[in-house]
Design a protein around this motif. Structure first.
Motif, PDB file in Angstrom:
ATOM      1  N   TRP A  21      18.823   7.591  26.942  1.00  0.00           N
ATOM      2  CA  TRP A  21      19.280   8.414  25.827  1.00  0.00           C
ATOM      3  C   TRP A  21      20.453   7.720  25.177  1.00  0.00           C
ATOM      4  O   TRP A  21      21.387   7.280  25.852  1.00  0.00           O
ATOM      5  CB  TRP A  21      19.707   9.797  26.320  1.00  0.00           C
ATOM      6  CG  TRP A  21      18.558  10.704  26.629  1.00  0.00           C
ATOM      7  CD1 TRP A  21      17.743  10.653  27.717  1.00  0.00           C
ATOM      8  CD2 TRP A  21      18.090  11.795  25.844  1.00  0.00           C
ATOM      9  NE1 TRP A  21      16.798  11.630  27.660  1.00  0.00           N
ATOM     10  CE2 TRP A  21      16.999  12.366  26.515  1.00  0.00           C
ATOM     11  CE3 TRP A  21      18.496  12.347  24.643  1.00  0.00           C
ATOM     12  CZ2 TRP A  21      16.298  13.457  26.020  1.00  0.00           C
ATOM     13  CZ3 TRP A  21      17.806  13.439  24.147  1.00  0.00           C
ATOM     14  CH2 TRP A  21      16.712  13.984  24.838  1.00  0.00           C
ATOM     15  N   HIS A  59      15.116   7.812  23.691  1.00  0.00           N
ATOM     16  CA  HIS A  59      15.535   8.958  22.889  1.00  0.00           C
ATOM     17  C   HIS A  59      16.812   8.594  22.133  1.00  0.00           C
ATOM     18  O   HIS A  59      17.683   7.927  22.680  1.00  0.00           O
ATOM     19  CB  HIS A  59      15.810  10.160  23.796  1.00  0.00           C
ATOM     20  CG  HIS A  59      14.601  10.640  24.523  1.00  0.00           C
ATOM     21  ND1 HIS A  59      13.795  11.624  24.034  1.00  0.00           N
ATOM     22  CD2 HIS A  59      14.056  10.264  25.705  1.00  0.00           C
ATOM     23  CE1 HIS A  59      12.804  11.842  24.882  1.00  0.00           C
ATOM     24  NE2 HIS A  59      12.939  11.024  25.904  1.00  0.00           N
ATOM     25  N   ILE A  61      19.917  10.317  19.628  1.00  0.00           N
ATOM     26  CA  ILE A  61      20.588  11.469  19.044  1.00  0.00           C
ATOM     27  C   ILE A  61      21.483  10.943  17.926  1.00  0.00           C
ATOM     28  O   ILE A  61      22.322  10.086  18.170  1.00  0.00           O
ATOM     29  CB  ILE A  61      21.447  12.191  20.097  1.00  0.00           C
ATOM     30  CG1 ILE A  61      20.622  12.595  21.310  1.00  0.00           C
ATOM     31  CG2 ILE A  61      22.139  13.402  19.481  1.00  0.00           C
ATOM     32  CD1 ILE A  61      21.449  12.879  22.540  1.00  0.00           C
ATOM     33  N   THR A 104      20.093  16.712   7.746  1.00  0.00           N
ATOM     34  CA  THR A 104      19.311  16.138   8.849  1.00  0.00           C
ATOM     35  C   THR A 104      17.998  15.548   8.346  1.00  0.00           C
ATOM     36  O   THR A 104      17.520  14.548   8.871  1.00  0.00           O
ATOM     37  CB  THR A 104      19.025  17.202   9.918  1.00  0.00           C
ATOM     38  OG1 THR A 104      18.331  18.301   9.325  1.00  0.00           O
ATOM     39  CG2 THR A 104      20.313  17.693  10.552  1.00  0.00           C
ATOM     40  N   GLU A 108      16.105  11.861   9.099  1.00  0.00           N
ATOM     41  CA  GLU A 108      14.767  11.928   9.696  1.00  0.00           C
ATOM     42  C   GLU A 108      13.735  11.231   8.815  1.00  0.00           C
ATOM     43  O   GLU A 108      12.903  10.470   9.308  1.00  0.00           O
ATOM     44  CB  GLU A 108      14.350  13.382   9.924  1.00  0.00           C
ATOM     45  CG  GLU A 108      14.989  13.999  11.144  1.00  0.00           C
ATOM     46  CD  GLU A 108      14.574  15.447  11.359  1.00  0.00           C
ATOM     47  OE1 GLU A 108      13.525  15.858  10.800  1.00  0.00           O
ATOM     48  OE2 GLU A 108      15.284  16.154  12.080  1.00  0.00           O
ATOM     49  N   LYS A 126       9.211  12.177  17.701  1.00  0.00           N
ATOM     50  CA  LYS A 126       9.649  13.365  18.442  1.00  0.00           C
ATOM     51  C   LYS A 126      10.835  13.074  19.353  1.00  0.00           C
ATOM     52  O   LYS A 126      11.491  14.001  19.822  1.00  0.00           O
ATOM     53  CB  LYS A 126       8.490  13.932  19.262  1.00  0.00           C
ATOM     54  CG  LYS A 126       7.444  14.596  18.394  1.00  0.00           C
ATOM     55  CD  LYS A 126       6.286  15.111  19.204  1.00  0.00           C
ATOM     56  CE  LYS A 126       5.232  15.684  18.269  1.00  0.00           C
ATOM     57  NZ  LYS A 126       3.998  16.032  18.973  1.00  0.00           N
ATOM     58  N   LYS A 129      16.509  13.067  17.582  1.00  0.00           N
ATOM     59  CA  LYS A 129      17.225  14.337  17.418  1.00  0.00           C
ATOM     60  C   LYS A 129      18.372  14.099  16.437  1.00  0.00           C
ATOM     61  O   LYS A 129      19.204  13.220  16.674  1.00  0.00           O
ATOM     62  CB  LYS A 129      17.804  14.830  18.755  1.00  0.00           C
ATOM     63  CG  LYS A 129      16.885  14.714  19.946  1.00  0.00           C
ATOM     64  CD  LYS A 129      15.742  15.676  19.873  1.00  0.00           C
ATOM     65  CE  LYS A 129      14.901  15.545  21.127  1.00  0.00           C
ATOM     66  NZ  LYS A 129      13.589  16.112  20.989  1.00  0.00           N
ATOM     67  N   TYR A 131      21.535  15.826  14.094  1.00  0.00           N
ATOM     68  CA  TYR A 131      22.425  16.971  13.932  1.00  0.00           C
ATOM     69  C   TYR A 131      23.431  16.678  12.832  1.00  0.00           C
ATOM     70  O   TYR A 131      23.955  15.570  12.731  1.00  0.00           O
ATOM     71  CB  TYR A 131      23.143  17.280  15.248  1.00  0.00           C
ATOM     72  CG  TYR A 131      22.164  17.615  16.351  1.00  0.00           C
ATOM     73  CD1 TYR A 131      21.588  18.869  16.431  1.00  0.00           C
ATOM     74  CD2 TYR A 131      21.772  16.655  17.277  1.00  0.00           C
ATOM     75  CE1 TYR A 131      20.658  19.172  17.410  1.00  0.00           C
ATOM     76  CE2 TYR A 131      20.855  16.942  18.263  1.00  0.00           C
ATOM     77  CZ  TYR A 131      20.296  18.213  18.326  1.00  0.00           C
ATOM     78  OH  TYR A 131      19.377  18.510  19.297  1.00  0.00           O
ATOM     79  N   HIS A 136      26.132  18.284  19.853  1.00  0.00           N
ATOM     80  CA  HIS A 136      24.703  18.259  20.154  1.00  0.00           C
ATOM     81  C   HIS A 136      24.483  18.866  21.533  1.00  0.00           C
ATOM     82  O   HIS A 136      25.356  18.784  22.395  1.00  0.00           O
ATOM     83  CB  HIS A 136      24.134  16.834  20.086  1.00  0.00           C
ATOM     84  CG  HIS A 136      24.724  15.889  21.083  1.00  0.00           C
ATOM     85  ND1 HIS A 136      24.260  15.804  22.374  1.00  0.00           N
ATOM     86  CD2 HIS A 136      25.744  15.008  20.992  1.00  0.00           C
ATOM     87  CE1 HIS A 136      24.968  14.888  23.031  1.00  0.00           C
ATOM     88  NE2 HIS A 136      25.875  14.401  22.206  1.00  0.00           N
ATOM     89  N   HIS A 138      22.643  17.934  24.026  1.00  0.00           N
ATOM     90  CA  HIS A 138      22.009  17.012  24.968  1.00  0.00           C
ATOM     91  C   HIS A 138      23.009  16.344  25.906  1.00  0.00           C
ATOM     92  O   HIS A 138      22.788  15.212  26.343  1.00  0.00           O
ATOM     93  CB  HIS A 138      21.222  15.946  24.202  1.00  0.00           C
ATOM     94  CG  HIS A 138      20.201  16.519  23.276  1.00  0.00           C
ATOM     95  ND1 HIS A 138      19.028  17.073  23.709  1.00  0.00           N
ATOM     96  CD2 HIS A 138      20.199  16.661  21.921  1.00  0.00           C
ATOM     97  CE1 HIS A 138      18.337  17.512  22.678  1.00  0.00           C
ATOM     98  NE2 HIS A 138      19.036  17.270  21.580  1.00  0.00           N
TER      99      HIS A 138
END
Length: 150
Positions: A21, A59, A61, A104, A108, A126, A129, A131, A136, A138
């Motif tokens: 992450w 992942h 963020i 956001t 994206e 997917k 993420k 914000y 956040h 996570h």
């Protein structure tokens, strides 16, 4: 002379995939340059085990999406388009309005536009993420800051 056993091509399997992450602060960063770094990590191209037919990515963020910047006069000229499918159904929204209402979506759209346009690309998307603020949910995943060389 090398034998056939020495010349095997390496292909990763699902058990070889490890997902990390990462967290990226978008404050003051140029949208396109940020998006390319994030898309590269989502695809897994930063790993030595990268395979184009597999989802090897991590992942990501992205925080402070409302503080992203554009270079030049793009902040006044850039438009986001959507079409309803009906005649005359084209809707254009300027960058400044998008930044106020849906910051956001700006990040994206930029990142997902750089991913493959298939099921694999959807799975990679997917793992993104985004914000608008600095908070956040996570923290339990213990995200690391994204290195500059990626």
């Amino acid at each position: 002379m090398a034998t056939e056993d020495d010349m095997r091509t390496y292909s990763p399997s699902a058990k070889d995939i490890t997902r990390d992450w990462y967290v990226v602060d978008a404050e003051g960063q140029t949208l396109g340059r940020l998006a390319t770094r994030v898309a590269k990590v989502l695809r897994g191209k930063h790993k030595p085990t990268f395979a184009p037919h597999m989802d090897m990515g991590d992942h990501v963020i992205v925080i402070n999406a409302d503080k992203v910047v554009l270079s030049g006069a793009k902040s006044e000229q850039k438009l986001y388009h959507a079409h309803s499918g009906f005649p005359g159904g084209l809707r254009s929204v300027p960058f400044a309005t998008m930044l106020e209402k849906k910051p956001t979506d700006i990040v994206e759209k930029a990142v997902k536009g750089m991913l493959p346009k298939n099921k694999l690309g959807n799975a990679m998307g997917k793992k993104l993420k985004v914000y608008a603020g600095a908070d956040h949910p996570h923290a339990a995943q213990q995200p690391m800051p994204l290195p500059d060389h990626v």
